[in-house]
Design an enzyme around this catalytic site. Structure first.
Site, PDB file in Angstrom:
ATOM      1  N   SER A   1     -44.529  58.359  38.822  1.00  0.00           N
ATOM      2  CA  SER A   1     -43.627  57.206  38.800  1.00  0.00           C
ATOM      3  C   SER A   1     -44.390  55.997  38.289  1.00  0.00           C
ATOM      4  O   SER A   1     -45.366  55.549  38.907  1.00  0.00           O
ATOM      5  CB  SER A   1     -43.105  56.914  40.203  1.00  0.00           C
ATOM      6  OG  SER A   1     -42.577  55.598  40.222  1.00  0.00           O
TER       7      SER A   1
ATOM      8  N   HIS B   1     -41.432  59.554  35.405  1.00  0.00           N
ATOM      9  CA  HIS B   1     -40.363  59.109  36.318  1.00  0.00           C
ATOM     10  C   HIS B   1     -40.208  57.593  36.206  1.00  0.00           C
ATOM     11  O   HIS B   1     -41.167  56.838  36.387  1.00  0.00           O
ATOM     12  CB  HIS B   1     -40.728  59.509  37.745  1.00  0.00           C
ATOM     13  CG  HIS B   1     -39.667  59.231  38.759  1.00  0.00           C
ATOM     14  ND1 HIS B   1     -38.582  60.063  38.961  1.00  0.00           N
ATOM     15  CD2 HIS B   1     -39.524  58.217  39.647  1.00  0.00           C
ATOM     16  CE1 HIS B   1     -37.824  59.575  39.936  1.00  0.00           C
ATOM     17  NE2 HIS B   1     -38.364  58.448  40.369  1.00  0.00           N
TER      18      HIS B   1
ATOM     19  N   ASP C   1     -38.290  54.315  37.525  1.00  0.00           N
ATOM     20  CA  ASP C   1     -37.548  53.789  38.668  1.00  0.00           C
ATOM     21  C   ASP C   1     -36.840  52.493  38.307  1.00  0.00           C
ATOM     22  O   ASP C   1     -37.473  51.442  38.187  1.00  0.00           O
ATOM     23  CB  ASP C   1     -38.504  53.534  39.838  1.00  0.00           C
ATOM     24  CG  ASP C   1     -38.907  54.815  40.533  1.00  0.00           C
ATOM     25  OD1 ASP C   1     -38.019  55.614  40.865  1.00  0.00           O
ATOM     26  OD2 ASP C   1     -40.119  55.009  40.740  1.00  0.00           O
TER      27      ASP C   1
ATOM     28  N   MET D   1     -34.427  49.574  39.442  1.00  0.00           N
ATOM     29  CA  MET D   1     -33.959  48.926  40.674  1.00  0.00           C
ATOM     30  C   MET D   1     -33.256  47.615  40.313  1.00  0.00           C
ATOM     31  O   MET D   1     -33.726  46.876  39.445  1.00  0.00           O
ATOM     32  CB  MET D   1     -35.141  48.616  41.596  1.00  0.00           C
ATOM     33  CG  MET D   1     -35.950  49.842  41.964  1.00  0.00           C
ATOM     34  SD  MET D   1     -37.236  49.425  43.151  1.00  0.00           S
ATOM     35  CE  MET D   1     -38.102  50.998  43.265  1.00  0.00           C
TER      36      MET D   1
ATOM     37  N   HIS E   1     -34.393  57.316  37.261  1.00  0.00           N
ATOM     38  CA  HIS E   1     -33.863  57.272  38.631  1.00  0.00           C
ATOM     39  C   HIS E   1     -33.201  55.914  38.828  1.00  0.00           C
ATOM     40  O   HIS E   1     -33.890  54.902  38.947  1.00  0.00           O
ATOM     41  CB  HIS E   1     -35.039  57.493  39.602  1.00  0.00           C
ATOM     42  CG  HIS E   1     -34.679  57.407  41.038  1.00  0.00           C
ATOM     43  ND1 HIS E   1     -35.650  57.280  42.032  1.00  0.00           N
ATOM     44  CD2 HIS E   1     -33.486  57.431  41.685  1.00  0.00           C
ATOM     45  CE1 HIS E   1     -35.060  57.248  43.210  1.00  0.00           C
ATOM     46  NE2 HIS E   1     -33.757  57.319  43.036  1.00  0.00           N
TER      47      HIS E   1
ATOM     48  N   MET F   1     -31.612  53.337  40.884  1.00  0.00           N
ATOM     49  CA  MET F   1     -31.370  52.784  42.224  1.00  0.00           C
ATOM     50  C   MET F   1     -30.591  51.480  42.037  1.00  0.00           C
ATOM     51  O   MET F   1     -31.107  50.369  42.218  1.00  0.00           O
ATOM     52  CB  MET F   1     -32.706  52.549  42.942  1.00  0.00           C
ATOM     53  CG  MET F   1     -33.364  53.865  43.354  1.00  0.00           C
ATOM     54  SD  MET F   1     -35.110  53.684  43.755  1.00  0.00           S
ATOM     55  CE  MET F   1     -35.797  53.778  42.112  1.00  0.00           C
TER      56      MET F   1
ATOM     57  N   MET G   1     -34.632  61.904  48.600  1.00  0.00           N
ATOM     58  CA  MET G   1     -35.529  60.778  48.878  1.00  0.00           C
ATOM     59  C   MET G   1     -36.298  61.051  50.174  1.00  0.00           C
ATOM     60  O   MET G   1     -35.689  61.349  51.210  1.00  0.00           O
ATOM     61  CB  MET G   1     -34.754  59.470  49.021  1.00  0.00           C
ATOM     62  CG  MET G   1     -34.173  58.906  47.735  1.00  0.00           C
ATOM     63  SD  MET G   1     -35.337  58.673  46.379  1.00  0.00           S
ATOM     64  CE  MET G   1     -36.570  57.587  47.118  1.00  0.00           C
TER      65      MET G   1
ATOM     66  N   GLY H   1     -36.889  51.744  47.123  1.00  0.00           N
ATOM     67  CA  GLY H   1     -37.073  50.322  46.856  1.00  0.00           C
ATOM     68  C   GLY H   1     -38.521  49.937  46.604  1.00  0.00           C
ATOM     69  O   GLY H   1     -38.775  48.979  45.892  1.00  0.00           O
ATOM     70  N   PHE H   2     -39.436  50.689  47.151  1.00  0.00           N
ATOM     71  CA  PHE H   2     -40.848  50.319  47.044  1.00  0.00           C
ATOM     72  C   PHE H   2     -41.715  51.561  46.950  1.00  0.00           C
ATOM     73  O   PHE H   2     -41.410  52.583  47.574  1.00  0.00           O
ATOM     74  CB  PHE H   2     -41.275  49.489  48.273  1.00  0.00           C
ATOM     75  CG  PHE H   2     -40.464  48.241  48.444  1.00  0.00           C
ATOM     76  CD1 PHE H   2     -40.764  47.086  47.716  1.00  0.00           C
ATOM     77  CD2 PHE H   2     -39.368  48.232  49.282  1.00  0.00           C
ATOM     78  CE1 PHE H   2     -39.982  45.946  47.844  1.00  0.00           C
ATOM     79  CE2 PHE H   2     -38.584  47.087  49.419  1.00  0.00           C
ATOM     80  CZ  PHE H   2     -38.894  45.946  48.695  1.00  0.00           C
ATOM     81  N   GLY H   3     -42.787  51.445  46.193  1.00  0.00           N
ATOM     82  CA  GLY H   3     -43.795  52.485  46.180  1.00  0.00           C
ATOM     83  C   GLY H   3     -44.726  52.326  47.376  1.00  0.00           C
ATOM     84  O   GLY H   3     -44.680  51.318  48.089  1.00  0.00           O
ATOM     85  N   GLY H   4     -45.533  53.345  47.591  1.00  0.00           N
ATOM     86  CA  GLY H   4     -46.590  53.254  48.586  1.00  0.00           C
ATOM     87  C   GLY H   4     -46.145  53.403  50.034  1.00  0.00           C
ATOM     88  O   GLY H   4     -46.903  53.088  50.949  1.00  0.00           O
TER      89      GLY H   4
ATOM     90  N   ASP I   1     -39.026  62.549  46.175  1.00  0.00           N
ATOM     91  CA  ASP I   1     -39.534  61.246  45.721  1.00  0.00           C
ATOM     92  C   ASP I   1     -39.825  60.363  46.932  1.00  0.00           C
ATOM     93  O   ASP I   1     -38.925  60.057  47.713  1.00  0.00           O
ATOM     94  CB  ASP I   1     -38.466  60.596  44.833  1.00  0.00           C
ATOM     95  CG  ASP I   1     -38.905  59.292  44.199  1.00  0.00           C
ATOM     96  OD1 ASP I   1     -40.077  58.896  44.360  1.00  0.00           O
ATOM     97  OD2 ASP I   1     -38.053  58.665  43.537  1.00  0.00           O
ATOM     98  N   GLY I   2     -41.097  59.961  47.030  1.00  0.00           N
ATOM     99  CA  GLY I   2     -41.475  59.005  48.060  1.00  0.00           C
ATOM    100  C   GLY I   2     -42.576  59.519  48.957  1.00  0.00           C
ATOM    101  O   GLY I   2     -42.386  60.470  49.710  1.00  0.00           O
ATOM    102  N   GLY I   3     -43.744  58.914  48.829  1.00  0.00           N
ATOM    103  CA  GLY I   3     -44.843  59.261  49.715  1.00  0.00           C
ATOM    104  C   GLY I   3     -45.449  60.627  49.471  1.00  0.00           C
ATOM    105  O   GLY I   3     -46.139  61.167  50.344  1.00  0.00           O
TER     106      GLY I   3
ATOM    107  N   GLY J   1     -46.123  58.261  42.769  1.00  0.00           N
ATOM    108  CA  GLY J   1     -46.516  56.988  42.186  1.00  0.00           C
ATOM    109  C   GLY J   1     -47.921  56.628  42.578  1.00  0.00           C
ATOM    110  O   GLY J   1     -48.882  56.805  41.813  1.00  0.00           O
ATOM    111  N   SER J   2     -48.084  56.150  43.802  1.00  0.00           N
ATOM    112  CA  SER J   2     -49.402  55.672  44.210  1.00  0.00           C
ATOM    113  C   SER J   2     -50.449  56.771  44.299  1.00  0.00           C
ATOM    114  O   SER J   2     -51.641  56.486  44.166  1.00  0.00           O
ATOM    115  CB  SER J   2     -49.307  54.888  45.523  1.00  0.00           C
ATOM    116  OG  SER J   2     -48.297  55.348  46.333  1.00  0.00           O
TER     117      SER J   2
HETATM  118  C1  DX5 Z   1     -39.176  54.602  45.584  1.00  0.00           C
HETATM  119  C2  DX5 Z   1     -39.215  55.136  44.174  1.00  0.00           C
HETATM  120  C3  DX5 Z   1     -40.323  56.073  43.989  1.00  0.00           C
HETATM  121  C4  DX5 Z   1     -41.682  55.454  44.151  1.00  0.00           C
HETATM  122  C5  DX5 Z   1     -42.617  56.504  44.607  1.00  0.00           C
HETATM  123  O1  DX5 Z   1     -38.077  53.795  45.764  1.00  0.00           O
HETATM  124  O2  DX5 Z   1     -38.006  55.795  43.839  1.00  0.00           O
HETATM  125  O3  DX5 Z   1     -40.240  56.780  42.749  1.00  0.00           O
HETATM  126  O4  DX5 Z   1     -42.166  54.891  42.975  1.00  0.00           O
HETATM  127  O5  DX5 Z   1     -43.842  55.896  44.864  1.00  0.00           O
HETATM  128  P1  DX5 Z   1     -44.868  56.528  45.892  1.00  0.00           P
HETATM  129  O6  DX5 Z   1     -45.236  57.869  45.352  1.00  0.00           O
HETATM  130  O7  DX5 Z   1     -45.976  55.541  45.925  1.00  0.00           O
HETATM  131  O8  DX5 Z   1     -44.135  56.651  47.219  1.00  0.00           O
HETATM  132 ZN    ZN Z   2     -37.945  57.236  42.065  1.00  0.00          ZN
END
Ligand code: DX5
Ligand code: ZN
Length: 218
Positions: free
Chosen positions: A10, A35, A37, A39, A68, A70, A139, A144-147, A175-177, A197-198
């Site tokens: 991501s 990917h 994102d 938003m 994706h 959102m 999800m 809404g946020f990475g990490g 997707d997520g964490g 992502g992270s």
């Molecule tokens: C969250 C995004 C994800 C996010 C994942 O709202 O849809 O794609 O970037 O980031 P990590 O892998 O850091 O959770």
């Molecule tokens: Zn995503």
């Protein structure tokens, strides 16, 4: 679409001041998909980018662009996301009162159609649109946020999604964490596309980060 393991970095976690180079870097480092994102500051609190940035990134990688959305009203701009170079367009079930129509529209635009569900959203309604779907995105954080930290209760939801789709050619994406620490159980539960992502955009080697997730996924 495929049962092969897909790693989809991501770019939300990339350095936005060098975004083209970052896409090239993860492409070279072994990403299967990119990917993207999107938003809107309404469906989710955060704001990122829209079709112009996706269009600008398109020449930087030949990999599948996994968009994706959102956003609260994805129907309004589906044609723009397709024209910008998206290969997959995923909408949120919560944002689509006429999901069957939205998914059909995505396919009419020549893209693969995905639907995403927030952690609290039941998957039951999706059984009525399975023939319109190429991908279900579970999800594993609140979007809404990475990490953020992976929500472990989603493992059962991934398994329920796998049971629901049976032998249909539908990809389960998560997707997520996602990290090398949880990729194994995510794949064991039935996912085959892992957004990260992270866990990818960190340290000295994106290639090592992607390889670590791939190895952990088994
Ligand atoms: C969250 C995004 C994800 C996010 C994942 O709202 O849809 O794609 O970037 O980031 P990590 O892998 O850091 O959770
Ligand atoms: Zn995503």
């Amino acid at each position: 679409m495929t049962d092969d393991l897909i790693i989809a970095p991501s770019i939300l976690a990339a350095d936005f001041s060098r975004i083209g180079d970052e896409v090239k870097a993860v492409d070279t480092a072994g990403a299967d998909w990119i990917h993207l994102d999107v938003m809107d500051g309404h469906f989710v609190p955060n704001l990122t980018f829209g079709p112009p940035l996706i269009k600008a990134l398109r020449p930087h990688s030949q990999k599948c662009f996994d968009t994706h959305l959102m956003v609260s009203n994805p129907d309004a701009l589906l044609a723009e996301y397709a024209a910008a170079g998206s290969d997959i367009i995923t909408v949120h079930a919560e944002a689509c009162p006429h999901l069957d129509r939205s998914l059909s529209h995505i396919r009419e635009l020549g893209c693969k159609a995905g639907v995403s569900v927030n952690p609290h959203t039941p998957i039951d309604g999706l059984q009525h649109v399975l023939d319109r779907l190429d991908l279900i995105l579970v999800m594993t954080v609140n979007p809404g946020f990475g990490g953020q930290s992976f929500i472990n209760a989603m493992i059962d939801k991934i398994a329920a999604t796998k049971a629901m789709i049976g032998h249909r050619p539908i990809t389960i994406e998560v997707d997520g964490g996602v990290t090398a620490d949880n990729a194994g159980k995510v794949v064991a539960a039935g996912a085959c596309a892992l957004v990260a992502g992270s866990a990818v955009f960190k340290g000295a080697s994106y290639a090592e980060n992607i390889a670590a997730i791939r190895a952990a996924a088994g």
